[in-house]
Design an enzyme around this catalytic site. Structure first.
Site, PDB file in Angstrom:
ATOM      1  N   CYS A 147       5.793  21.196  40.135  1.00 35.07           N
ATOM      2  CA  CYS A 147       5.612  20.800  38.942  1.00 35.07           C
ATOM      3  C   CYS A 147       4.308  19.792  38.603  1.00 35.07           C
ATOM      4  O   CYS A 147       3.834  20.458  37.483  1.00 35.07           O
ATOM      5  CB  CYS A 147       6.271  19.990  38.233  1.00 35.07           C
ATOM      6  SG  CYS A 147       7.494  18.128  38.692  1.00 35.07           S
ATOM      7  N   HIS A 175       8.620  13.985  37.267  1.00 30.84           N
ATOM      8  CA  HIS A 175       8.337  15.044  36.855  1.00 30.84           C
ATOM      9  C   HIS A 175       7.338  15.263  36.346  1.00 30.84           C
ATOM     10  O   HIS A 175       6.965  14.264  35.280  1.00 30.84           O
ATOM     11  CB  HIS A 175       9.416  15.338  36.567  1.00 30.84           C
ATOM     12  CG  HIS A 175       9.578  17.004  35.543  1.00 30.84           C
ATOM     13  ND1 HIS A 175       9.804  18.202  36.124  1.00 30.84           N
ATOM     14  CD2 HIS A 175       9.335  17.555  34.675  1.00 30.84           C
ATOM     15  CE1 HIS A 175       9.537  19.139  35.929  1.00 30.84           C
ATOM     16  NE2 HIS A 175       9.787  19.389  34.719  1.00 30.84           N
TER      17      HIS A 175
END
Length: 482
Positions: free
Chosen positions: A113, A430
């Site tokens: 990510c 994330h």
């Protein structure tokens, strides 16, 4: 790495290096750049038959100087004639992507990510995409190594594929080449690739592109990436112990927003980031001494990148920790007071023009004659010069503007992208990209899931908890014509 020659039609390409640690698909990508034949249409004869995309080089038994033959055509495949009535779902994927108004997402290949969010933010810069589209093997500088060239080509191809696609794109080739160029992104933990720092990925990718996209001249204007993102700083160094003073200049690709208990807003953090202390040798004292360094911005970029310094090394736990403090940031950023005196003087007239235009919109009296056409301000974006080093930027006149008008920076920037981190550790959590489209709409790129967002929600990503908080922001310069 073995070197081979490849015969295609009447052409022979000698001395092509093959990295046998990467799958044959990467070799086909090299041939695509040389011949224009897409990898899926390449037929390469090797021992045992045709070369497969995921074949095993060791089984092929490749030898130094070996000659390979490739078949395939670079001509476009003839498309069927268009029908009189075409429904949206029957349109080509590229046309569907255009109608959608934003590009596709990226598949997460396992803690990637950080890479996906970086790519989505940088892809939103049209001038960077334009520079990449003009890049080719012929334009490659002798100073650019093979892996840098491959990463530049992979970036160009990935940007193009994202624009053409409706469905999520798998960045496999880009990821392979990124890890080849920067092995730190290949770190494993329990057999899985580790989460990495998005800011490091952003910086390393821009550095590679700056080397590849630099024109073969000595002029600073030839550095496309520096022209888009480079900030020149003029610094004053003062030794409190000896009273010595000196000055220096440096070029950086981002400003730092330092976070402390005194910082509640981005502007305050930027001021802290432009001041600091360092140790260096004092000629007067003949030893190392403490210097205070104060910096001011001496030239403005077209795209201003700000990193929120949220991660630091915690000695007690021997790991990176995260500062969760809430730091607000604006949709419109004015950095006039962070500029050097020389640059401020050159910004004064354009800023007055901008104020006059805004006053006209509100029906207020301006400093210029209201009936004069020359007092009108034309806000320009795509056609303005990329960088101002204290001089006026000149561009081709826009429709309806006087041919004698030039565009000038104002020191005012509009937010166009935010890269956020969710979680309490740099080695986990994330990353997500939030990107403003040309239409003015904001899209959240959460890996392979893009979704529309409200503008008022973008500034709420300021931290203070476990929700997504801004780690990198990117602002676009406002220009006026005078």
């Amino acid at each position: 790495m073995p070197r081979v020659s490849v015969k295609w039609q009447k052409n022979v390409f000698d001395g092509i290096e093959i990295d046998t640690s990467l799958p044959p698909y990467v070799f086909k990508a090299q041939l695509y750049d040389l011949t224009g034949v897409p990898p899926e249409r390449q037929k390469i004869m090797v021992k045992g038959g045709l070369l497969k995309d995921d074949g095993d080089w060791s089984a092929i038994g490749l030898k130094e100087g070996q000659k390979l033959m490739m078949m395939g055509t670079a001509d476009e495949i003839v498309k069927a004639p268009e029908k009189a009535i075409v429904f949206a779902e029957d349109l080509p994927e590229e046309a569907q992507a255009t109608n959608l108004g934003y590009s596709a997402g990226l598949v997460n290949l396992g803690n990637t990510c950080y890479m996906n969010s970086t790519v989505q933010c940088l892809k939103s810069v049209p001038e960077l995409k334009s520079a990449l589209s003009n890049y080719s093997l012929a334009a490659r500088s002798n100073d650019v190594d093979q892996t840098s060239h491959m990463l530049t080509v992979a970036t160009r191809e990935l940007f193009g594929e994202l624009d053409r696609s409706v469905n999520a794109v798998s960045p496999t080739q880009f990821w392979m080449v990124l890890r080849k160029k920067y092995p730190q992104f290949s770190q494993l933990q329990n057999g899985m690739h580790m989460q990495q720092d998005a800011e490091e990925c952003w910086t390393q990718l821009l550095y590679t592109l700056s080397q590849s996209l630099k024109a073969p001249t000595s002029s600073e204007d030839s550095d496309a990436v520096k022209a888009l993102f480079g900030v020149n700083l003029r610094s004053r160094l003062h030794c409190q112990e000896s009273g010595e003073e000196s000055s220096e200049t440096e070029s950086v690709y981002s400003l730092k927003c330092h976070i402390s208990h005194e910082v509640n807003h981005l502007h305050e953090g930027l001021k802290h980031g432009l001041k600091g202390e360092l140790e260096k040798t004092s000629p007067a004292l003949g030893r190392t001494a403490l210097y205070v360094k104060e910096s001011l911005i001496d030239s403005l970029p077209r795209y201003l990148t700000v990193q929120f310094v949220r991660f630091f090394w915690k000695r007690e736990s021997n790991q990176k920790a995260k500062i969760l403090r809430k730091v607000d940031y604006p949709l419109v950023l004015d950095i006039f007071d962070l500029c050097s005196e020389d640059l401020r003087k050159k910004l004064e007239a354009p800023r007055q023009k901008l104020r006059d235009e805004e006053g006209k919109k509100l029906g207020l009296q301006t400093s210029a004659k209201s009936g004069s056409k020359d007092s009108d301000v034309k806000m320009t974006d795509a056609e303005a010069s990329a960088n101002v080093s204290g001089e006026s930027s000149t561009v081709n006149p826009q429709e309806g503007a006087s041919s004698e008008k030039e565009t000038h920076m104002t020191g005012i920037y509009d937010l166009v992208a935010v890269l956020t981190h969710k979680g309490r550790s740099a080695d986990s959590g994330h990353y997500v990209a939030w990107v403003k489209q040309e239409s003015g709409k904001w899209i959240q790129y959460d890996d392979d899931n893009p979704s529309m967002q409200r503008e008022e929600d973008i500034t709420k990503l300021s931290g203070g908890g476990d929700w997504h908080m801004a780690y990198i922001t990117m602002y676009k310069a406002r220009f006026v014509s005078m």
